[in-house]
Design a protein around this motif. Sequence first.
Motif, PDB file in Angstrom:
ATOM      1  N   ASP A  49      10.988  -2.923 -11.359  1.00 44.92           N
ATOM      2  CA  ASP A  49      11.546  -2.401 -10.118  1.00 44.92           C
ATOM      3  C   ASP A  49      10.407  -1.905  -9.235  1.00 44.92           C
ATOM      4  OD1 ASP A  49      14.292  -2.641 -10.940  1.00 44.92           O
ATOM      5  OD2 ASP A  49      13.951  -0.902 -12.241  1.00 44.92           O
ATOM      6  N   TYR A  50       9.315  -1.525  -9.903  1.00 43.60           N
ATOM      7  CA  TYR A  50       8.234  -0.859  -9.193  1.00 43.60           C
ATOM      8  C   TYR A  50       6.933  -1.254  -9.870  1.00 43.60           C
ATOM      9  CZ  TYR A  50       6.494   2.905  -6.189  1.00 43.60           C
ATOM     10  OH  TYR A  50       5.883   3.620  -5.208  1.00 43.60           O
ATOM     11  N   ILE A  51       5.912  -1.495  -9.084  1.00 46.03           N
ATOM     12  CA  ILE A  51       4.630  -1.915  -9.660  1.00 46.03           C
ATOM     13  C   ILE A  51       3.518  -0.958  -9.258  1.00 46.03           C
ATOM     14  CG2 ILE A  51       2.814  -3.681  -9.468  1.00 46.03           C
ATOM     15  CD1 ILE A  51       4.699  -5.661 -10.231  1.00 46.03           C
ATOM     16  N   PHE A  52       2.695  -0.593 -10.251  1.00 47.75           N
ATOM     17  CA  PHE A  52       1.452   0.133  -9.972  1.00 47.75           C
ATOM     18  C   PHE A  52       0.306  -0.824 -10.222  1.00 47.75           C
ATOM     19  CE2 PHE A  52       4.379   3.506 -11.361  1.00 47.75           C
ATOM     20  CZ  PHE A  52       4.286   4.378 -10.281  1.00 47.75           C
ATOM     21  N   ALA A  53      -0.525  -1.075  -9.205  1.00 43.48           N
ATOM     22  CA  ALA A  53      -1.652  -1.981  -9.386  1.00 43.48           C
ATOM     23  C   ALA A  53      -2.933  -1.169  -9.463  1.00 43.48           C
ATOM     24  CB  ALA A  53      -1.726  -2.977  -8.233  1.00 43.48           C
ATOM     25  N   LEU A  54      -3.652  -1.326 -10.571  1.00 47.47           N
ATOM     26  CA  LEU A  54      -4.888  -0.571 -10.776  1.00 47.47           C
ATOM     27  C   LEU A  54      -6.087  -1.475 -10.572  1.00 47.47           C
ATOM     28  CD1 LEU A  54      -4.550   1.632 -13.985  1.00 47.47           C
ATOM     29  CD2 LEU A  54      -4.283   2.305 -11.606  1.00 47.47           C
ATOM     30  N   GLN A  55      -7.132  -0.879 -10.016  1.00 42.81           N
ATOM     31  CA  GLN A  55      -8.400  -1.591  -9.936  1.00 42.81           C
ATOM     32  C   GLN A  55      -9.520  -0.599 -10.210  1.00 42.81           C
ATOM     33  OE1 GLN A  55     -10.326  -2.258  -6.367  1.00 42.81           O
ATOM     34  NE2 GLN A  55     -10.859  -4.393  -6.759  1.00 42.81           N
ATOM     35  N   LYS A  56     -10.278  -0.890 -11.251  1.00 40.47           N
ATOM     36  CA  LYS A  56     -11.393  -0.042 -11.661  1.00 40.47           C
ATOM     37  C   LYS A  56     -11.021   1.438 -11.694  1.00 40.47           C
ATOM     38  CE  LYS A  56     -14.937  -3.262 -10.235  1.00 40.47           C
ATOM     39  NZ  LYS A  56     -15.552  -3.761  -8.993  1.00 40.47           N
ATOM     40  N   GLY A  57      -9.914   1.726 -12.322  1.00 39.40           N
ATOM     41  CA  GLY A  57      -9.529   3.121 -12.518  1.00 39.40           C
ATOM     42  C   GLY A  57      -8.928   3.806 -11.315  1.00 39.40           C
ATOM     43  N   ARG A  58      -8.676   3.052 -10.271  1.00 39.48           N
ATOM     44  CA  ARG A  58      -8.021   3.652  -9.102  1.00 39.48           C
ATOM     45  C   ARG A  58      -6.749   2.891  -8.784  1.00 39.48           C
ATOM     46  NH1 ARG A  58     -11.697   7.100  -6.739  1.00 39.48           N
ATOM     47  NH2 ARG A  58     -13.824   6.644  -7.406  1.00 39.48           N
ATOM     48  N   LEU A  59      -5.803   3.618  -8.185  1.00 40.05           N
ATOM     49  CA  LEU A  59      -4.543   2.992  -7.807  1.00 40.05           C
ATOM     50  C   LEU A  59      -4.749   2.258  -6.488  1.00 40.05           C
ATOM     51  CD1 LEU A  59      -1.618   2.846  -8.830  1.00 40.05           C
ATOM     52  CD2 LEU A  59      -1.100   4.797  -7.380  1.00 40.05           C
ATOM     53  N   LEU A  60      -4.613   0.926  -6.551  1.00 45.02           N
ATOM     54  CA  LEU A  60      -4.904   0.121  -5.365  1.00 45.02           C
ATOM     55  C   LEU A  60      -3.655  -0.067  -4.506  1.00 45.02           C
ATOM     56  CD1 LEU A  60      -7.396  -1.542  -4.346  1.00 45.02           C
ATOM     57  CD2 LEU A  60      -6.217  -3.531  -5.277  1.00 45.02           C
ATOM     58  N   ALA A  61      -2.536  -0.264  -5.188  1.00 41.67           N
ATOM     59  CA  ALA A  61      -1.288  -0.468  -4.451  1.00 41.67           C
ATOM     60  C   ALA A  61      -0.136  -0.090  -5.344  1.00 41.67           C
ATOM     61  CB  ALA A  61      -1.158  -1.936  -4.029  1.00 41.67           C
ATOM     62  N   GLU A  62       0.980   0.251  -4.745  1.00 42.00           N
ATOM     63  CA  GLU A  62       2.176   0.523  -5.529  1.00 42.00           C
ATOM     64  C   GLU A  62       3.393   0.222  -4.696  1.00 42.00           C
ATOM     65  OE1 GLU A  62       3.371   4.664  -6.112  1.00 42.00           O
ATOM     66  OE2 GLU A  62       1.562   5.279  -5.046  1.00 42.00           O
ATOM     67  N   GLY A  63       4.491  -0.052  -5.400  1.00 44.56           N
ATOM     68  CA  GLY A  63       5.733  -0.304  -4.686  1.00 44.56           C
ATOM     69  C   GLY A  63       6.521  -1.445  -5.274  1.00 44.56           C
ATOM     70  N   ASP A  64       7.467  -1.922  -4.494  1.00 43.50           N
ATOM     71  CA  ASP A  64       8.310  -3.033  -4.877  1.00 43.50           C
ATOM     72  C   ASP A  64       7.426  -4.266  -5.144  1.00 43.50           C
ATOM     73  OD1 ASP A  64      11.365  -3.727  -4.616  1.00 43.50           O
ATOM     74  OD2 ASP A  64      10.206  -5.442  -3.869  1.00 43.50           O
ATOM     75  N   PRO A  65       7.767  -5.087  -6.166  1.00 45.27           N
ATOM     76  CA  PRO A  65       6.937  -6.244  -6.466  1.00 45.27           C
ATOM     77  C   PRO A  65       6.687  -7.138  -5.250  1.00 45.27           C
ATOM     78  CG  PRO A  65       8.588  -5.971  -8.172  1.00 45.27           C
ATOM     79  CD  PRO A  65       8.854  -4.921  -7.143  1.00 45.27           C
ATOM     80  N   SER A  66       7.723  -7.317  -4.425  1.00 47.59           N
ATOM     81  CA  SER A  66       7.553  -8.220  -3.280  1.00 47.59           C
ATOM     82  C   SER A  66       6.532  -7.676  -2.289  1.00 47.59           C
ATOM     83  CB  SER A  66       8.899  -8.432  -2.584  1.00 47.59           C
ATOM     84  OG  SER A  66       9.369  -7.180  -2.136  1.00 47.59           O
ATOM     85  N   LYS A  67       6.322  -6.364  -2.322  1.00 50.45           N
ATOM     86  CA  LYS A  67       5.349  -5.756  -1.413  1.00 50.45           C
ATOM     87  C   LYS A  67       3.941  -5.811  -2.017  1.00 50.45           C
ATOM     88  CE  LYS A  67       4.103  -1.334  -0.143  1.00 50.45           C
ATOM     89  NZ  LYS A  67       4.375   0.058  -0.488  1.00 50.45           N
ATOM     90  N   VAL A  68       3.862  -5.647  -3.356  1.00 50.72           N
ATOM     91  CA  VAL A  68       2.555  -5.529  -4.005  1.00 50.72           C
ATOM     92  C   VAL A  68       1.952  -6.892  -4.346  1.00 50.72           C
ATOM     93  CG1 VAL A  68       1.333  -4.603  -6.019  1.00 50.72           C
ATOM     94  CG2 VAL A  68       3.129  -3.264  -4.914  1.00 50.72           C
ATOM     95  N   ILE A  69       2.813  -7.807  -4.825  1.00 49.94           N
ATOM     96  CA  ILE A  69       2.278  -9.098  -5.272  1.00 49.94           C
ATOM     97  C   ILE A  69       2.155 -10.041  -4.072  1.00 49.94           C
ATOM     98  CG2 ILE A  69       2.551 -10.978  -6.940  1.00 49.94           C
ATOM     99  CD1 ILE A  69       2.609  -8.475  -8.496  1.00 49.94           C
ATOM    100  N   THR A  70       1.011  -9.928  -3.398  1.00 50.00           N
ATOM    101  CA  THR A  70       0.723 -10.834  -2.285  1.00 50.00           C
ATOM    102  C   THR A  70      -0.636 -11.438  -2.565  1.00 50.00           C
ATOM    103  OG1 THR A  70      -0.394  -9.074  -1.082  1.00 50.00           O
ATOM    104  CG2 THR A  70       1.960  -9.366  -0.635  1.00 50.00           C
ATOM    105  N   SER A  71      -0.952 -12.555  -1.916  1.00 54.35           N
ATOM    106  CA  SER A  71      -2.210 -13.207  -2.302  1.00 54.35           C
ATOM    107  C   SER A  71      -3.447 -12.358  -1.994  1.00 54.35           C
ATOM    108  CB  SER A  71      -2.305 -14.617  -1.741  1.00 54.35           C
ATOM    109  OG  SER A  71      -2.199 -14.600  -0.352  1.00 54.35           O
ATOM    110  N   PRO A  72      -3.499 -11.617  -0.869  1.00 53.36           N
ATOM    111  CA  PRO A  72      -4.694 -10.771  -0.682  1.00 53.36           C
ATOM    112  C   PRO A  72      -4.825  -9.689  -1.755  1.00 53.36           C
ATOM    113  CG  PRO A  72      -3.302 -10.749   1.306  1.00 53.36           C
ATOM    114  CD  PRO A  72      -2.591 -11.570   0.293  1.00 53.36           C
TER     115      PRO A  72
END
Lengths: 344, 271
Positions: B211-234
């Motif tokens: 329902d909700y995604i937390f995207a981590l990059q090198k120990g920091r939160l890069l993006a969060e939210g609905d999958p359709s918002k977070v999973i984009t090619s950039p």
Amino acid sequence: MINNNSVKFIMAGRRKRRRRWILVTGLLAGLAFILCWTMLLLGNTIYPVNEVIRVLLGEELNGVSFAVNTIRLPRMLTGLLAGFAFGIAGNTFQTMLRNPLASPDVIGITAGSSAAAVFCILILHTSGAVVSIASVIAGLATVLLIYIFSRGRTFSIGRLILVGIGIQAMLNALISYLLLVGAQQDIPAALRWLSGSLNGSQMHELPPLSVTVLIFAPIIIMLGKHLSMLELGEQMATSLGINTDKTRILLIVSAVTMIALATATTGPIAFVAFLSGPIAKRLVGVGLSNAIPAGLVGVNLVLAGDLIGQFAFDVRYPVGIITGILGAPYLLFLLIRMNRKGDL
Amino acid sequence: MKATHVFEAENTVAGYDNEMIIQGVSLVIPSNKISVIIGANACGKSTLLKTMARLIKPASGNVTLDGRPIGKIPSKQLARVLGLLPQSPIVPEGISVADLVGRGRFPHQSLLRGWTQKDYEAVAEAMDLMDITALANQSIDELSGGQRQRVWIAMALAQQTDILFLDEPTTFLDITYQIEILDLLTDLNRKHGTTIVMVLHDINLSARYADYIFALQKGRLLAEGDPSKVITSPLVKDIFGLECTVIKDPVSGSPSVVPIGRYHVNHEISP
């Protein structure tokens, strides 16, 4: 949405395992009871049961009183308490470290206590409470030493065991040296430290060991559930609500104190701590607390070993020789099996 | 339905010894939802999960449950609210399935008492939900990887927590079992309202089941939210360093990542 048939099915299985536990534990206790009586009845002279009972109840019977009260009863009680202490403490370490090789008598904790006791007796010429306290401290110090030497970037039980075996060898060398230096005055006492023995057990030596077993065995038994959580690994145990550091320290202190006091009383009775847990587990099954059965197996090993050592051969052997003969092949077997599985 | 909780990390820094892996993460776990933490290898997904489950003490910052720092909540009490299934739990040799699942009841039990009726019911319910009741009296050594994983999840369910953390529950499983496990966890969330937070490797399954995604990059939160918002090619490029096209999953309608490597790229179809 609880399905009653599922509840019943699970309950039936669990009850069956429990019944087996109760039955086996009962049988082990019964066997220990029989061995205790055999210890009292057998000797240079075999006394009838009713005479032994009368003596135990306080009557004075010529010859019987001395043999039973001064020789056989202390010998039996020492074996009973030491066997229980070795069995329950060994099982605690093996379960906590999830490895049958991680027994105090394999990884050098018993040797640490022995070395301290030998040093106190032969070099400092002390006895009694000082020996007990020194052997407890030395046992705990050995645990600390093993922990420090085996601590790498990550914790590995295999490394801990190998370090422990090394420390064990070192401490045994130290004991041999101490015996060479100081043995002349007191050869019988010295022999006890080479392989544990119930010879010369005396009533007045019993209180420290009894008190220790009465305090620490219940602690370990009560922490049975905690111990089984630790068995699932650090992370699982923590997320199930165990304070792992506190629990481990409590278990280690309890087990080491029992091992140390038992060792200070009888000497290191070979492999009883090492054998009791695995034998008990085989008998009662996995899943329920193994502490009491392991203690009872320890009692049976020590008492049966002592009876065999006393009466089966022309020469009287101390109990440690007999248990050593039993334990050594099992140690080899485990080492070979673990080497194959790649655990070491 | 399971209770609603405010579970948050506040500017949390955590790691091992001197190496800080999580470098200042603030987040609020959406209550009664399924959240998935994604990120490249060694970005701190597991570390974040473990820190929030009190297995690692944060070097600075706070993790709080309903306003209380989790380190201050008695361990057993916390274990009745928050459960964690670690990545590789240790199986005691020869233990029966029911006994292992029953160990999840520890935080509800007293020192010496055996299993109560409630314990049996919780174990039965968990095992029924994972469809392993028939295996109750078997030794866990005899089970397949997929079955074992269901046993572990059943154990976490028997704990009856409102919040359940899972560290890569589908790793090493065949695709069939992966879907099965994720479906079962969704059942759990939909039927009981259990808040689920997990680390998953498969980004497409994450996008489908979260329902909700937390995207981590090198120990920091890069993006969060609905999958359709977070999973984009950039964002996928930022998180994984991977060129990709994101299409609509024809089955679920969730975003689906189609990677672009150096080979097998047909320029008539994709630019």
